[in-house]
Write an enzyme that holds these catalytic residues in place. Structure first.
Site, PDB file in Angstrom:
ATOM      1  N   ASP A 174       0.865  -1.190   0.000  1.00  0.00           N
ATOM      2  CA  ASP A 174       0.000   0.000   0.000  1.00  0.00           C
ATOM      3  C   ASP A 174       0.896   1.233   0.000  1.00  0.00           C
ATOM      4  O   ASP A 174       1.491   1.565   1.030  1.00  0.00           O
ATOM      5  CB  ASP A 174      -0.886   0.027   1.251  1.00  0.00           C
ATOM      6  CG  ASP A 174      -1.951  -1.059   1.266  1.00  0.00           C
ATOM      7  OD1 ASP A 174      -1.827  -2.020   0.483  1.00  0.00           O
ATOM      8  OD2 ASP A 174      -2.890  -0.953   2.082  1.00  0.00           O
ATOM      9  N   LYS A 229      -7.078   3.148  -2.636  1.00  0.00           N
ATOM     10  CA  LYS A 229      -7.431   3.096  -1.212  1.00  0.00           C
ATOM     11  C   LYS A 229      -7.704   4.512  -0.717  1.00  0.00           C
ATOM     12  O   LYS A 229      -7.058   5.466  -1.160  1.00  0.00           O
ATOM     13  CB  LYS A 229      -6.264   2.450  -0.451  1.00  0.00           C
ATOM     14  CG  LYS A 229      -6.385   2.422   1.066  1.00  0.00           C
ATOM     15  CD  LYS A 229      -5.162   1.726   1.658  1.00  0.00           C
ATOM     16  CE  LYS A 229      -5.074   1.892   3.168  1.00  0.00           C
ATOM     17  NZ  LYS A 229      -3.884   1.234   3.745  1.00  0.00           N
ATOM     18  N   LYS A 252     -10.134  -0.240  -1.821  1.00  0.00           N
ATOM     19  CA  LYS A 252      -9.989  -0.535  -0.388  1.00  0.00           C
ATOM     20  C   LYS A 252     -10.437   0.676   0.419  1.00  0.00           C
ATOM     21  O   LYS A 252      -9.947   1.788   0.212  1.00  0.00           O
ATOM     22  CB  LYS A 252      -8.535  -0.877  -0.049  1.00  0.00           C
ATOM     23  CG  LYS A 252      -8.292  -1.109   1.450  1.00  0.00           C
ATOM     24  CD  LYS A 252      -6.839  -1.484   1.732  1.00  0.00           C
ATOM     25  CE  LYS A 252      -6.550  -1.562   3.221  1.00  0.00           C
ATOM     26  NZ  LYS A 252      -5.129  -1.919   3.503  1.00  0.00           N
TER      27      LYS A 252
END
Length: 216
Positions: free
Chosen positions: A89, A151, A183
């Site tokens: 990430d 995300k 996400k």
């Protein structure tokens, strides 16, 4: 709804202790969460604790500001993969996005994606700092740079809200036609919020409240 399959059980606190990580790992194993998300220094420990139980190990790159140079992000990513991380990430450089330096953003993401090899790359947009138009633009840049997921948040913005259903919907509508997923992360603390994010289009949930969510 099997909420545990969506959850990346997260511990990114600066002052977390060994026993906090041990608790995180055991909770992820007991509840069969999708994964755990930890800072890079703890990837090896997480791998040893949870991977044999089918729990993925996720780590963060350029965290939490996204303002590291691309070269540093690439180094961090390669090291994390070497240590056994399953997914990466990375944090978007928000300043570069606001300055409309889109070539920089695309190169930044592409470079990290190349370092990921065949591992999933999520790009943290930090939606609390962005307008709706900027969220849409960031998603389009992630598509061009071949990211795998977008995300919402780091959870580190002071007074930030974190994941919002309207942002998840916008992100999903933008990226899903191109094969990317979403996400939701930041502020997801109960079952109702988790279901709201999934219904809005989230494929993953990043949260430190995983046990509370699955236990209702």
């Amino acid at each position: 709804m099997d909420l545990n399959k969506y959850i990346e059980h997260t511990l990114l606190k600066q002052d977390a202790k060994k026993e906090d990580f041990e608790k995180l790992y055991q909770e992820a194993i007991d509840n069969k969460f999708f994964g755990v998300c930890v800072n890079p220094a703890y990837v090896k420990d997480a791998v040893g604790a949870v991977q044999k139980y089918g729990v993925k190990v996720v780590t963060v790159i350029g965290f939490p500001l996204g303002a590291n140079t691309t070269e540093v992000k690439v180094f961090e990513t390669k090291k994390a993969i070497e240590d056994g991380a399953d997914e990466i990430d990375m944090v978007l450089n928000v300043s570069k996005l606001k300055d409309k330096d889109y070539d920089y953003i695309i190169n930044d993401i592409k470079s990290v994606k190349e370092a990921c090899v065949n591992h999933n790359l999520k790009v943290i947009l930090e939606t609390d700092l962005l307008t709706k138009d900027e969220i849409g633009t960031a998603c389009e840049l992630c598509i061009k740079a071949s990211a795998d997921l977008v995300k919402t948040s780091t959870g580190f913005v002071k007074n930030g809200v974190g994941a919002k259903a309207e942002d998840i919907k916008l992100m999903a509508e933008t990226v899903e036609p191109h094969g990317l997923r979403v996400k939701a992360s930041g502020g997801i603390r109960d079952r109702e919020a988790a279901i709201e994010m999934i219904n809005a289009g989230a494929d993953r949930l990043g949260t430190s409240s995983g046990v509370k969510i699955v236990k209702g």
